[in-house]
Design a protein around this motif. Structure first.
Motif, mmCIF file in Angstrom:
data_model
loop_
_atom_site.group_PDB
_atom_site.id
_atom_site.type_symbol
_atom_site.label_atom_id
_atom_site.label_comp_id
_atom_site.label_asym_id
_atom_site.label_seq_id
_atom_site.Cartn_x
_atom_site.Cartn_y
_atom_site.Cartn_z
ATOM 1 N N PHE A 127 0.848 -1.186 0.000
ATOM 2 C CA PHE A 127 0.000 0.000 0.000
ATOM 3 C C PHE A 127 0.888 1.242 0.000
ATOM 4 C CE2 PHE A 127 -4.497 -1.029 1.544
ATOM 5 C CZ PHE A 127 -4.432 -2.354 1.145
ATOM 6 N N GLN B 74 -3.030 5.306 0.428
ATOM 7 C CA GLN B 74 -3.954 4.159 0.428
ATOM 8 C C GLN B 74 -4.189 3.645 1.851
ATOM 9 O OE1 GLN B 74 -1.766 1.820 -2.405
ATOM 10 N NE2 GLN B 74 -3.267 2.178 -4.042
ATOM 11 N N MET C 160 -7.876 3.867 3.541
ATOM 12 C CA MET C 160 -8.584 2.681 3.988
ATOM 13 C C MET C 160 -9.047 2.844 5.435
ATOM 14 S SD MET C 160 -7.581 -1.316 3.728
ATOM 15 C CE MET C 160 -8.831 -2.418 3.096
ATOM 16 N N LEU D 92 -11.992 5.356 5.413
ATOM 17 C CA LEU D 92 -13.236 4.944 4.752
ATOM 18 C C LEU D 92 -13.843 3.683 5.354
ATOM 19 C CD1 LEU D 92 -12.325 5.583 1.008
ATOM 20 C CD2 LEU D 92 -13.872 6.908 2.443
ATOM 21 N N VAL D 93 -13.006 2.729 5.736
ATOM 22 C CA VAL D 93 -13.531 1.449 6.246
ATOM 23 C C VAL D 93 -13.712 1.515 7.762
ATOM 24 C CG1 VAL D 93 -13.194 -1.045 6.360
ATOM 25 C CG2 VAL D 93 -12.452 0.221 4.330
ATOM 26 N N LEU E 256 -5.873 -9.693 -0.442
ATOM 27 C CA LEU E 256 -5.132 -9.087 -1.549
ATOM 28 C C LEU E 256 -3.737 -9.699 -1.649
ATOM 29 C CD1 LEU E 256 -5.970 -5.266 -1.395
ATOM 30 C CD2 LEU E 256 -6.682 -6.918 -3.129
ATOM 31 N N ALA F 185 -9.765 -8.297 -5.715
ATOM 32 C CA ALA F 185 -10.527 -7.277 -4.993
ATOM 33 C C ALA F 185 -11.896 -7.799 -4.549
ATOM 34 C CB ALA F 185 -10.700 -6.039 -5.866
ATOM 35 N N ALA G 173 -11.570 -9.895 -1.486
ATOM 36 C CA ALA G 173 -11.151 -9.040 -0.377
ATOM 37 C C ALA G 173 -12.339 -8.260 0.187
ATOM 38 C CB ALA G 173 -10.053 -8.078 -0.831
ATOM 39 N N ILE G 174 -13.167 -7.707 -0.706
ATOM 40 C CA ILE G 174 -14.343 -6.943 -0.272
ATOM 41 C C ILE G 174 -15.341 -7.875 0.416
ATOM 42 C CG2 ILE G 174 -16.344 -5.599 -1.056
ATOM 43 C CD1 ILE G 174 -14.507 -4.541 -3.331
ATOM 44 N N SER H 18 -6.042 0.325 -9.502
ATOM 45 C CA SER H 18 -5.424 -0.856 -8.906
ATOM 46 C C SER H 18 -6.403 -1.610 -8.010
ATOM 47 C CB SER H 18 -4.213 -0.446 -8.081
ATOM 48 O OG SER H 18 -4.630 0.121 -6.857
ATOM 49 N N ASP H 19 -6.087 -2.889 -7.759
ATOM 50 C CA ASP H 19 -6.893 -3.715 -6.864
ATOM 51 C C ASP H 19 -7.019 -3.095 -5.470
ATOM 52 O OD1 ASP H 19 -7.762 -5.671 -8.501
ATOM 53 O OD2 ASP H 19 -6.621 -7.307 -7.593
ATOM 54 N N ILE H 20 -5.947 -2.438 -5.031
ATOM 55 C CA ILE H 20 -5.961 -1.857 -3.677
ATOM 56 C C ILE H 20 -7.019 -0.763 -3.583
ATOM 57 C CG2 ILE H 20 -4.631 -0.500 -2.005
ATOM 58 C CD1 ILE H 20 -2.133 -2.022 -2.877
ATOM 59 N N TRP H 21 -7.047 0.147 -4.573
ATOM 60 C CA TRP H 21 -8.047 1.221 -4.555
ATOM 61 C C TRP H 21 -9.461 0.661 -4.679
ATOM 62 C CZ3 TRP H 21 -7.482 5.627 -2.423
ATOM 63 C CH2 TRP H 21 -6.250 6.304 -2.450
ATOM 64 N N ILE H 22 -9.652 -0.304 -5.591
ATOM 65 C CA ILE H 22 -10.981 -0.909 -5.747
ATOM 66 C C ILE H 22 -11.426 -1.522 -4.423
ATOM 67 C CG2 ILE H 22 -12.292 -2.750 -6.898
ATOM 68 C CD1 ILE H 22 -10.402 -2.332 -9.323
ATOM 69 N N THR H 23 -10.497 -2.239 -3.777
ATOM 70 C CA THR H 23 -10.831 -2.904 -2.512
ATOM 71 C C THR H 23 -11.199 -1.900 -1.428
ATOM 72 O OG1 THR H 23 -9.352 -4.739 -3.022
ATOM 73 C CG2 THR H 23 -9.972 -4.461 -0.720
ATOM 74 N N LEU H 24 -10.393 -0.853 -1.270
ATOM 75 C CA LEU H 24 -10.667 0.043 -0.148
ATOM 76 C C LEU H 24 -11.902 0.901 -0.406
ATOM 77 C CD1 LEU H 24 -9.573 3.310 -0.225
ATOM 78 C CD2 LEU H 24 -7.399 2.131 -0.372
ATOM 79 N N GLY I 54 -14.475 -0.099 -2.396
ATOM 80 C CA GLY I 54 -15.591 -1.049 -2.361
ATOM 81 C C GLY I 54 -15.941 -1.458 -0.943
ATOM 82 N N LEU I 55 -14.913 -1.740 -0.144
ATOM 83 C CA LEU I 55 -15.155 -2.164 1.238
ATOM 84 C C LEU I 55 -15.666 -0.994 2.077
ATOM 85 C CD1 LEU I 55 -15.110 -4.388 3.329
ATOM 86 C CD2 LEU I 55 -12.681 -3.943 3.710
#
Lengths: 233, 97
Positions: free
Chosen positions: A42, A46, A50, A53-54, A67, A73, A76-77, B2-8, B10-11
């Motif tokens: 990350f 990022q 995270m 937002l999470v 991940l 993704a 992971a979600i 990137s997968d990281i941005w999509i994941t954070l 989306g989650l």
């Protein structure tokens, strides 16, 4: 009006004060997340995004792990959201303080909900008063601020920690999940659900070695299902 | 993206929807009974499943360090301390074994 805003501020400050034990715990947790996120590829922004937002440590870590494992993704979600389903119960218990408020206050109130929010509502009860909206807002918002700051500190610390393999950094994420277990254990009623969850994962890993993220979800759901089926004493 | 941005992202969105859902459904969610017991057990089962998944791939070093982490965590309830214990234990055991 002047009087109202005074109680608003004093309620918020009292909430932040009552939240302090949880805030302290969250600061070490957040630092651990910051270190792991950076070591998992990350960027600083990022990691901070995270956390902002999470705002749910275990869900952030499980998403991170998925991940890293290359599950993608979507997996992971899914894993993070499954872990956060318990928030349904948290915000349901916040309803008395939220109901009838303007929509933006409801949005902000539920956005800040964590496991610690339940402990805060209990802290207010121990004082012999109901947890007001601003009391909860102050407590929960202070937790979010510390959570983001701690993530940032962890991210900065990660620059000082050298070469992964040799210093057991690859093991750090496993250690964090193992360390979460004692806090999650609620007593004997968890025994069979946990055995079923672990057993399903072991069975799935033998039968379908390449489907790790499904083993995880199926193990968790079967464990929870077992908990639902076991009768109360 | 990137997968990281999509994941954070989306989650983050999924988590907000769940949180808002709890408020909206508050009256209708069963507070007792099977469904509630299952929901309350889910986080523990998910982490237990994950630890199992990680440990079946591990060897003696990982298991020995895991026991140490469990003991430190049960005593201290401090996540950072437990994590550091695990890292140091694994690093030392790898030197010895």
């Amino acid at each position: 009006m002047h009087r109202t805003s005074n109680t608003t501020i004093s309620d918020a400050l009292l909430g932040a004060r009552d939240m302090l034990p949880m805030t302290l715990a969250a600061s070490t947790y957040g630092a651990a997340f910051g270190i792991l996120a950076m070591k998992s590829g990350f960027s600083v922004s990022q990691s901070l995004s995270m956390s902002a937002l999470v705002f749910a440590g275990s869900a952030q870590l499980i998403a991170l792990d998925q991940l890293l494992a290359g599950a993608g993704a979507g997996a992971a979600i899914l894993a993070g959201a499954a872990l956060n389903m318990r928030m349904l119960l948290v915000t349901a218990s916040m309803r008395p303080a939220l109901a009838g408020r303007p929509w933006w206050q409801i949005m902000a109130g539920v956005y800040l909900a964590t496991d610690a929010s339940v402990a805060l509502i209990q802290a207010a009860r121990d004082r012999g008063s109901a947890a007001s909206y601003w009391y909860q807002f102050g407590g929960n918002a202070s937790l979010l601020v510390v959570w983001i700051l701690a993530t940032g500190i962890g991210a900065l610390l990660s620059f000082g920690i050298p070469t992964p393999e040799r210093f057991g950094l690859d093991y750090a994420i496993i250690a964090v999940f193992v360390a979460l277990l004692p806090g999650l254990w609620r007593g004997k009623s968890d025994l069979w659900p946990w055995i079923v969850a672990a057993g399903s994962v072991i069975g799935m890993t033998f039968l379908f070695p390449s489907q790790a993220s499904w083993a995880l979800i199926i193990g968790a759901v079967l464990g929870a299902f077992t908990a639902g089926m076991i009768r109360d004493e | 993206m990137s997968d990281i941005w999509i994941t954070l992202l989306g989650l983050g969105l999924a988590s907000f929807v769940i949180r808002l859902g709890g408020f909206l459904l508050a009256g209708r969610l069963p507070q007792t009974g099977r469904w509630a017991r299952g929901m309350e057990a889910l986080p523990g089962c998910l982490i237990m499943a994950l630890v199992t998944l990680m440990m079946v791939r591990g060897g003696v070093v990982e298991w020995a360090a895991g026991v140490m982490v469990l003991l430190v965590a049960a005593k201290s309830r401090n996540l950072l301390l437990s994590m550091l214990t695990g890292m140091i234990a694994v690093a030392l055991l790898r030197l010895v074994l």
